[in-house]
Each structure stands twice: as structure tokens, then as C-alpha cells.
Write a protein that holds these residues in place. Structure first.
Motif, PDB file in Angstrom:
ATOM      1  N   ARG A  86       0.831  -1.208   0.000  1.00  0.00           N
ATOM      2  CA  ARG A  86       0.000   0.000   0.000  1.00  0.00           C
ATOM      3  C   ARG A  86       0.868   1.263   0.000  1.00  0.00           C
ATOM      4  O   ARG A  86       0.565   2.236  -0.693  1.00  0.00           O
ATOM      5  CB  ARG A  86      -0.938  -0.002   1.212  1.00  0.00           C
ATOM      6  N   VAL A  87       1.952   1.223   0.783  1.00  0.00           N
ATOM      7  CA  VAL A  87       2.865   2.368   0.810  1.00  0.00           C
ATOM      8  C   VAL A  87       3.492   2.577  -0.569  1.00  0.00           C
ATOM      9  O   VAL A  87       3.587   3.712  -1.065  1.00  0.00           O
ATOM     10  CB  VAL A  87       3.968   2.164   1.866  1.00  0.00           C
ATOM     11  N   TYR A  88       3.901   1.484  -1.206  1.00  0.00           N
ATOM     12  CA  TYR A  88       4.530   1.570  -2.530  1.00  0.00           C
ATOM     13  C   TYR A  88       3.564   2.164  -3.554  1.00  0.00           C
ATOM     14  O   TYR A  88       3.937   3.040  -4.349  1.00  0.00           O
ATOM     15  CB  TYR A  88       4.992   0.173  -2.971  1.00  0.00           C
ATOM     16  N   ARG A  89       2.316   1.699  -3.537  1.00  0.00           N
ATOM     17  CA  ARG A  89       1.327   2.232  -4.479  1.00  0.00           C
ATOM     18  C   ARG A  89       1.049   3.706  -4.212  1.00  0.00           C
ATOM     19  O   ARG A  89       0.843   4.494  -5.139  1.00  0.00           O
ATOM     20  CB  ARG A  89       0.048   1.398  -4.415  1.00  0.00           C
ATOM     21  N   GLY A  90       1.067   4.096  -2.923  1.00  0.00           N
ATOM     22  CA  GLY A  90       0.890   5.503  -2.583  1.00  0.00           C
ATOM     23  C   GLY A  90       2.042   6.364  -3.097  1.00  0.00           C
ATOM     24  O   GLY A  90       1.826   7.481  -3.586  1.00  0.00           O
ATOM     25  N   LYS A 109       3.885   5.659  -5.709  1.00  0.00           N
ATOM     26  CA  LYS A 109       3.740   5.741  -7.166  1.00  0.00           C
ATOM     27  C   LYS A 109       2.765   6.843  -7.558  1.00  0.00           C
ATOM     28  O   LYS A 109       2.999   7.594  -8.518  1.00  0.00           O
ATOM     29  CB  LYS A 109       3.266   4.397  -7.735  1.00  0.00           C
ATOM     30  N   GLU A 110       1.671   6.951  -6.817  1.00  0.00           N
ATOM     31  CA  GLU A 110       0.678   7.978  -7.109  1.00  0.00           C
ATOM     32  C   GLU A 110       1.249   9.368  -6.838  1.00  0.00           C
ATOM     33  O   GLU A 110       1.038  10.298  -7.621  1.00  0.00           O
ATOM     34  CB  GLU A 110      -0.571   7.737  -6.250  1.00  0.00           C
ATOM     35  N   ARG A 111       1.982   9.499  -5.725  1.00  0.00           N
ATOM     36  CA  ARG A 111       2.601  10.788  -5.408  1.00  0.00           C
ATOM     37  C   ARG A 111       3.645  11.152  -6.449  1.00  0.00           C
ATOM     38  O   ARG A 111       3.764  12.320  -6.853  1.00  0.00           O
ATOM     39  CB  ARG A 111       3.239  10.706  -4.018  1.00  0.00           C
TER      40      ARG A 111
END
Length: 261
Positions: A51-55, A57-59
Motif C-alpha cells: 500500500r505504501v509503494y502504491r501511494g 507511485k501515485e505521489r
């Protein structure tokens, strides 16, 4: 017919066989329970890191677009700020993905160890590996560091429950350290490759800006390899940025003469 005296059957060493079987069962059951608990903890932590990694990527996507917009409007200062942020985001993304890949290896190994033995030798390298990624995550994901401390304590109890005099042999330490280093290196390379594929390249103008600022901070000790590593760029991207900056007269490149020995 032999007359039974009601005594329990003895094994060759004089220990009752039923007592020996119970001892073996208890020795097996305790590590298995701990292994299952550790697998559960690992799954939770891997999901959190995902979840942190996907966040991140979005940032990164948002900052990257802001960098492009700033370049389009010729706001070089704002472009540099967003480019710097993109570099930091990608550094964090590599650390998170690296940690996720390592924990996935630990989980897979534990799942295998539910079926087979040699627990001590199989898990010892992972204790130092987990300590290493804990230190990487402690700065920006404190709860991950706490979870990894608990996981290492669990693994320590598994090792203690299955330890034998042979497994404490100090001659194994070099082999274990080498295995830990290999695990970390493989995960690091895989993480770097995935981040490189998943995140778009910064515009060359933005590369020039961040390399220029980096060079200004250490004009007498500039090192291409270190710059590339610190900024999350390839060596070729750094060299191209330097070449462009030199052609614009923004920097002067002088090769340092080696001091005579």
C-alpha cells in the motif's frame, strides 16, 4: 509367553518410548506454531508495504506532472523543486519495494519450513536481513520497524527451539553472512529494475537542474557514480546532464590529476 510386569517399554537408552515421542511432538509443535504466527505477521507487513509503494507511485505521478507543467511554463525553479521531490520519492519507493521483496523471500522460506526441517540453518541468514531492512524503513515507516522487531523475536524463538550444539558452530557464520548479503543484493537489484520500469524518466531539463544543484554543493569532489546513486539517475543521465550544462557555459569540467604516490 512372557509375563508382563506392567512396566513401560524402554528404548535402548533407557528412556520410555512414549515419553520420547511426546518430547519430539512438543519440540516440533512449538516451532510450527511460531512459524505460522511469523507467516501471518509477514503477510500483514507485506500488504502494508504494498500500500505504501502504491501511494508513492501515485505521489510520484503527481509531482512528475507538476515538474512537466513547470518546465512548460519556463518556471525552472519550480521544476527543480518538483524534480528533487520526485528523486526522493523514488529513493523511498526502492527501499519499500526492496523490503517487500526480502520479506516475501522470508515468507516463502517459512512456508517451506512448515513441511521440512533444518530450521536453524535456514533461518539464521534472515535475522540479519530483517535487521538491515528494519533500519531502512525506521526513518519513514516507524510501525514497520516495530513489526519487524516482533518478527525477529519470533524467528529467534524458532531458532532457539530447534537449536542443536552443531548449529551453534561458529564456522557457519561466514556462510550465513554471505547468504544474507546475497539475499539483500538480489532484492535490491530487483527493486531498482522494477522502479526503473514503473516510473517514467525525468525530463532532461529537470535532470540538468538537479545535477547542477548537486555539483554546486560539492564542486571540488564531484563523482559521477556517487551523483547518480544519490539522485536516483543512471550514470549516462548524469553524464548527459553534465555535457549539456558545460555546453551552456554553466559549469566547467576539469579532470583532477592523480597525486603522485
Amino acid at each position: 509367553m512372557k509375563k508382563s510386569d506392567g512396566s513401560m517399554n524402554q528404548n535402548p537408552k533407557g528412556q520410555p518410548s512414549e515419553e520420547k515421542s511426546l518430547e519430539n511432538f512438543e519440540r516440533y509443535r512449538i516451532p510450527i506454531e511460531k512459524i505460522q504466527q511469523s507467516i501471518t505477521k509477514l503477510r500483514v507487513q507485506i500488504d502494508k508495504l504494498d500500500r505504501v509503494y502504491r501511494g508513492l507511485k501515485e505521489r510520484d505521478k503527481q509531482c512528475f506532472q507538476s515538474c512537466i507543467d513547470a518546465i512548460s511554463s519556463k518556471d525552472r525553479e519550480k521544476a527543480r523543486i518538483y524534480a528533487d521531490e520526485v528523486v526522493e520519492i523514488r529513493k523511498m519507493a526502492r527501499k519499500v519495494l526492496h523490503s517487500q521483496l526480502v520479506l516475501e523471500q522470508v515468507k516463502i522460506r517459512l512456508e517451506t519450513l512448515e513441511e521440512v526441517g533444518d530450521v536453524v540453518l535456514e533461518l539464521l541468514p534472515f535475522t540479519s536481513v530483517i535487521n538491515e531492512i528494519r533500519s531502512q524503513l525506521a526513518g519513514f515507516i516507524p510501525d514497520a520497524a516495530t513489526s519487524l522487531d516482533e518478527l525477529n523475536a519470533n524467528i529467534g524463538s524458532i531458532i532457539a527451539a530447534t537449536a542443536t550444539p552443531d548449529s551453534a558452530d561458529q564456522s557457519l557464520s561466514i556462510e550465513i553472512d554471505e547468504e544474507a548479503r546475497r539475499i539483500l543484493e538480489e532484492a535490491s537489484n530487483a527493486a531498482a529494475a522494477k522502479v526503473s520500469e514503473s516510473f517514467p524518466d525525468l525530463p532532461s531539463v529537470a535532470n540538468e537542474e538537479i545535477v547542477y544543484e548537486y555539483a554546486k554543493a560539492s564542486p571540488d569532489t564531484f563523482d559521477v557514480l556517487k551523483c547518480a546513486k544519490d539522485l536516483g539517475l543512471s550514470e549516462e543521465e548524469v553524464r548527459q546532464a553534465l555535457k549539456s550544462l558545460q555546453s551552456k557555459g554553466m559549469i566547467v569540467i576539469e579532470k583532477k590529476e592523480k597525486e603522485p604516490e
